[in-house]
Scaffold this active site. Structure first.
Site, PDB file in Angstrom:
ATOM      1  N   CYS A 116      -4.488   6.788  40.610  1.00  0.00           N
ATOM      2  CA  CYS A 116      -4.160   6.317  41.967  1.00  0.00           C
ATOM      3  C   CYS A 116      -3.717   7.438  42.900  1.00  0.00           C
ATOM      4  O   CYS A 116      -3.699   7.263  44.116  1.00  0.00           O
ATOM      5  CB  CYS A 116      -3.081   5.251  41.903  1.00  0.00           C
ATOM      6  SG  CYS A 116      -3.446   3.960  40.700  1.00  0.00           S
ATOM      7  N   HIS A 257       0.376   4.177  48.075  1.00  0.00           N
ATOM      8  CA  HIS A 257      -0.587   3.543  47.183  1.00  0.00           C
ATOM      9  C   HIS A 257      -0.186   2.083  46.998  1.00  0.00           C
ATOM     10  O   HIS A 257       0.994   1.758  46.874  1.00  0.00           O
ATOM     11  CB  HIS A 257      -0.625   4.257  45.834  1.00  0.00           C
ATOM     12  CG  HIS A 257      -1.371   3.459  44.810  1.00  0.00           C
ATOM     13  ND1 HIS A 257      -2.659   3.027  45.026  1.00  0.00           N
ATOM     14  CD2 HIS A 257      -0.994   2.975  43.605  1.00  0.00           C
ATOM     15  CE1 HIS A 257      -3.045   2.322  43.980  1.00  0.00           C
ATOM     16  NE2 HIS A 257      -2.054   2.265  43.102  1.00  0.00           N
ATOM     17  N   ASN A 287      -4.908  -3.888  43.924  1.00  0.00           N
ATOM     18  CA  ASN A 287      -4.771  -2.458  43.629  1.00  0.00           C
ATOM     19  C   ASN A 287      -6.176  -1.860  43.510  1.00  0.00           C
ATOM     20  O   ASN A 287      -6.925  -2.207  42.606  1.00  0.00           O
ATOM     21  CB  ASN A 287      -3.990  -2.294  42.322  1.00  0.00           C
ATOM     22  CG  ASN A 287      -3.744  -0.849  41.946  1.00  0.00           C
ATOM     23  OD1 ASN A 287      -4.342   0.068  42.510  1.00  0.00           O
ATOM     24  ND2 ASN A 287      -2.860  -0.641  40.986  1.00  0.00           N
TER      25      ASN A 287
HETATM   26  N1  ACO Z   1       0.167 -15.197  35.349  1.00  0.00           N
HETATM   27  C1  ACO Z   1       1.176 -15.824  34.693  1.00  0.00           C
HETATM   28  N2  ACO Z   1       1.996 -15.190  33.849  1.00  0.00           N
HETATM   29  C2  ACO Z   1       1.802 -13.873  33.683  1.00  0.00           C
HETATM   30  C3  ACO Z   1       0.784 -13.151  34.329  1.00  0.00           C
HETATM   31  C4  ACO Z   1      -0.056 -13.878  35.186  1.00  0.00           C
HETATM   32  N3  ACO Z   1      -1.067 -13.292  35.857  1.00  0.00           N
HETATM   33  N4  ACO Z   1       0.865 -11.857  33.962  1.00  0.00           N
HETATM   34  C5  ACO Z   1       1.910 -11.763  33.103  1.00  0.00           C
HETATM   35  N5  ACO Z   1       2.470 -12.980  32.931  1.00  0.00           N
HETATM   36  C6  ACO Z   1       3.574 -13.340  32.082  1.00  0.00           C
HETATM   37  C7  ACO Z   1       3.739 -12.393  30.920  1.00  0.00           C
HETATM   38  O1  ACO Z   1       2.866 -12.780  29.883  1.00  0.00           O
HETATM   39  C8  ACO Z   1       5.193 -12.589  30.570  1.00  0.00           C
HETATM   40  O2  ACO Z   1       5.284 -13.768  29.817  1.00  0.00           O
HETATM   41  P1  ACO Z   1       6.235 -13.824  28.504  1.00  0.00           P
HETATM   42  O3  ACO Z   1       7.593 -13.507  29.016  1.00  0.00           O
HETATM   43  O4  ACO Z   1       6.024 -15.211  28.045  1.00  0.00           O
HETATM   44  O5  ACO Z   1       5.672 -12.772  27.608  1.00  0.00           O
HETATM   45  C9  ACO Z   1       5.859 -12.885  31.926  1.00  0.00           C
HETATM   46  O6  ACO Z   1       4.802 -13.219  32.824  1.00  0.00           O
HETATM   47  C10 ACO Z   1       6.666 -11.740  32.487  1.00  0.00           C
HETATM   48  O7  ACO Z   1       5.873 -10.589  32.445  1.00  0.00           O
HETATM   49  P2  ACO Z   1       6.427  -9.279  33.085  1.00  0.00           P
HETATM   50  O8  ACO Z   1       5.445  -8.209  32.785  1.00  0.00           O
HETATM   51  O9  ACO Z   1       7.831  -9.036  32.719  1.00  0.00           O
HETATM   52  O10 ACO Z   1       6.403  -9.656  34.643  1.00  0.00           O
HETATM   53  P3  ACO Z   1       6.837  -8.749  35.845  1.00  0.00           P
HETATM   54  O11 ACO Z   1       7.787  -9.480  36.692  1.00  0.00           O
HETATM   55  O12 ACO Z   1       7.182  -7.361  35.406  1.00  0.00           O
HETATM   56  O13 ACO Z   1       5.472  -8.621  36.676  1.00  0.00           O
HETATM   57  C11 ACO Z   1       3.638  -7.088  36.965  1.00  0.00           C
HETATM   58  C12 ACO Z   1       4.317  -8.118  36.068  1.00  0.00           C
HETATM   59  C13 ACO Z   1       3.263  -7.760  38.273  1.00  0.00           C
HETATM   60  C14 ACO Z   1       2.400  -6.562  36.279  1.00  0.00           C
HETATM   61  C15 ACO Z   1       4.634  -5.950  37.250  1.00  0.00           C
HETATM   62  O14 ACO Z   1       5.205  -5.494  36.048  1.00  0.00           O
HETATM   63  C16 ACO Z   1       3.979  -4.784  37.952  1.00  0.00           C
HETATM   64  O15 ACO Z   1       3.499  -4.891  39.060  1.00  0.00           O
HETATM   65  N6  ACO Z   1       3.981  -3.619  37.339  1.00  0.00           N
HETATM   66  C17 ACO Z   1       3.381  -2.437  37.923  1.00  0.00           C
HETATM   67  C18 ACO Z   1       1.922  -2.504  37.652  1.00  0.00           C
HETATM   68  C19 ACO Z   1       1.171  -1.420  38.317  1.00  0.00           C
HETATM   69  O16 ACO Z   1       1.656  -0.760  39.195  1.00  0.00           O
HETATM   70  N7  ACO Z   1      -0.062  -1.276  37.883  1.00  0.00           N
HETATM   71  C20 ACO Z   1      -0.960  -0.378  38.457  1.00  0.00           C
HETATM   72  C21 ACO Z   1      -1.484   0.626  37.551  1.00  0.00           C
HETATM   73  S1  ACO Z   1      -0.996   2.259  37.951  1.00  0.00           S
HETATM   74  C22 ACO Z   1      -0.469   2.287  39.497  1.00  0.00           C
HETATM   75  O17 ACO Z   1      -1.145   1.855  40.373  1.00  0.00           O
HETATM   76  C23 ACO Z   1       0.883   2.859  39.755  1.00  0.00           C
END
Ligand code: ACO
Length: 330
Positions: A116, A257, A287
């Site tokens: 990214c 980003h 993203n």
């Molecule tokens: N729908 C429903 N539930 C979901 C989904 C979904 N799409 N995705 C995950 N869950 C569930 C998980 O399975 C988990 O369930 P569990 O507790 O029963 O295991 C629960 O939601 C909580 O998951 P978390 O990962 O703790 O949720 P969080 O609040 O952290 O949000 C997210 C997840 C949105 C992915 C967040 O962590 C995030 O944005 N992280 C950064 C990701 C990122 O930046 N990625 C880009 C790649 S590199 C870059 O661009 C920097």
């Protein structure tokens, strides 16, 4: 690192494919919902390539728009840098395929892989090449077909990513006030598996096993990424402002980003900036990795949110992990 670069942005262009996936699309077959996705990510829709489109074809569309914006003919380009994690093929580079699509040859064309942060990495390289006097009209592109490396059976990642391309044409600055005032890039390879594709490379070549185990798709450690991205973006902002003496209020716009609305909001609140100072497009595109900043920059210029003379900060954190920031007087 950090010294001004006498290079300017002569033109920008962007492209997103017409097909749009909304949150209901994912809710129709995955255990997810708009109620889960929107508050956690800010994403409403993302774009997906058609079957004949690739990273290079999207890059071509963005390039044509950037050339038009700069008032240039394609034959005037003397260097092409494409930031991407989704080149059309492992070999050759997307940049060479793009060069062929543009109908030009001879000039250097190469890919860089900084996830990214790729557009900022590319702009730092282009600025340095221009400052050195070696090149004059450099095309830097971030282009991604992330929907082709996203596992649509994995709700943790399926809802996050989209396809797009953002192009920037850079030239030497003839006005000393218009330049790249600050830039820094960095990386921390100890976190290589925060977001990665385990299979299909030389460590684990494509095989029946890698396909069966879905190792050719992106895997992500969401929570760790989230924390790292917030901390790193804030540190990059502090460094860029400190080294230039520029105040956050003096910036016309910050283009971060776009991985998650909450990551961007956290930076904005810490800087106590009003919402309109942070460009947001994650709601419409998801993203788009290396494409997101170019997409935002082009939109801001086209809609009059950025004009010549304005101060803009570009900011990124990406897989690797990588990061970078840039302050430009347009
Ligand atoms: N729908 C429903 N539930 C979901 C989904 C979904 N799409 N995705 C995950 N869950 C569930 C998980 O399975 C988990 O369930 P569990 O507790 O029963 O295991 C629960 O939601 C909580 O998951 P978390 O990962 O703790 O949720 P969080 O609040 O952290 O949000 C997210 C997840 C949105 C992915 C967040 O962590 C995030 O944005 N992280 C950064 C990701 C990122 O930046 N990625 C880009 C790649 S590199 C870059 O661009 C920097």
């Amino acid at each position: 690192m950090g010294q001004p670069l006498e290079a300017i942005i002569a033109g920008t262009g962007s492209y997103a494919p017409p097909e749009v996936m909304d949150n209901d699309y994912f809710a129709s077959y995955l255990d997810t919902s708009a109620e889960w996705i929107v508050p956690r990510t800010g994403i409403l829709t993302r774009h997906r390539v058609g079957k004949d489109e690739t990273t290079a074809t999207m890059a071509k569309a963005a390039t044509e728009r950037a050339l038009k914006d700069a008032g240039m003919d394609v034959s005037e380009l003397d260097h092409i840098i494409v930031g991407t994690v989704t080149a059309d093929r492992p070999l050759p580079s997307a940049a060479c395929i793009l060069q062929n699509l543009l109908g030009i040859s001879e000039i250097p064309a190469w890919d860089l892989q900084a996830a990214c942060s790729g557009l900022i990495y590319g702009m730092v390289m282009a600025g340095s090449l221009i400052q050195s006097g070696l090149y004059k009209n450099i095309l830097v592109i971030g282009a991604e077909t992330l929907t082709r490396i996203t596992d649509y059976e994995d709700r943790n990642t399926a809802v996050l990513f989209g396809d797009a391309a953002g192009a920037v044409i850079m030239q030497p600055s003839t006005d000393p006030s218009r330049c790249i005032l600050h830039h820094h890039i960095g990386s921390d390879g100890s976190k290589y598996d925060y977001v990665w594709i385990p299979g299909g490379g030389s460590a684990e070549p494509a095989s029946q096993k890698t396909v069966n185990e879905r190792l050719h798709y992106m895997k992500m450690r969401g929570r760790e990424l989230f924390k790292f991205a917030v901390g790193r973006m804030e540190a990059s902002i502090d460094r860029a402002l400190e080294e230039t003496g520029i105040k956050a209020d003096d910036l016309k716009l910050i283009i971060p980003h776009q991985s998650n609305f909450r990551i961007i909001e956290s930076c904005r609140k810490r800087l106590k900036l009003p919402r309109e100072k942070m460009l947001i497009n994650v709601d419409r595109y998801g993203n788009t990795s290396t494409a997101s900043i170019g997409l935002g920059l082009d939109e801001a210029r086209r809609t009059g949110r950025l004009n010549q003379g304005d101060l803009v900060m570009l900011l990124a954190v990406g897989g690797g992990m990588t990061w970078g920031a840039m302050i430009i007087r347009l």
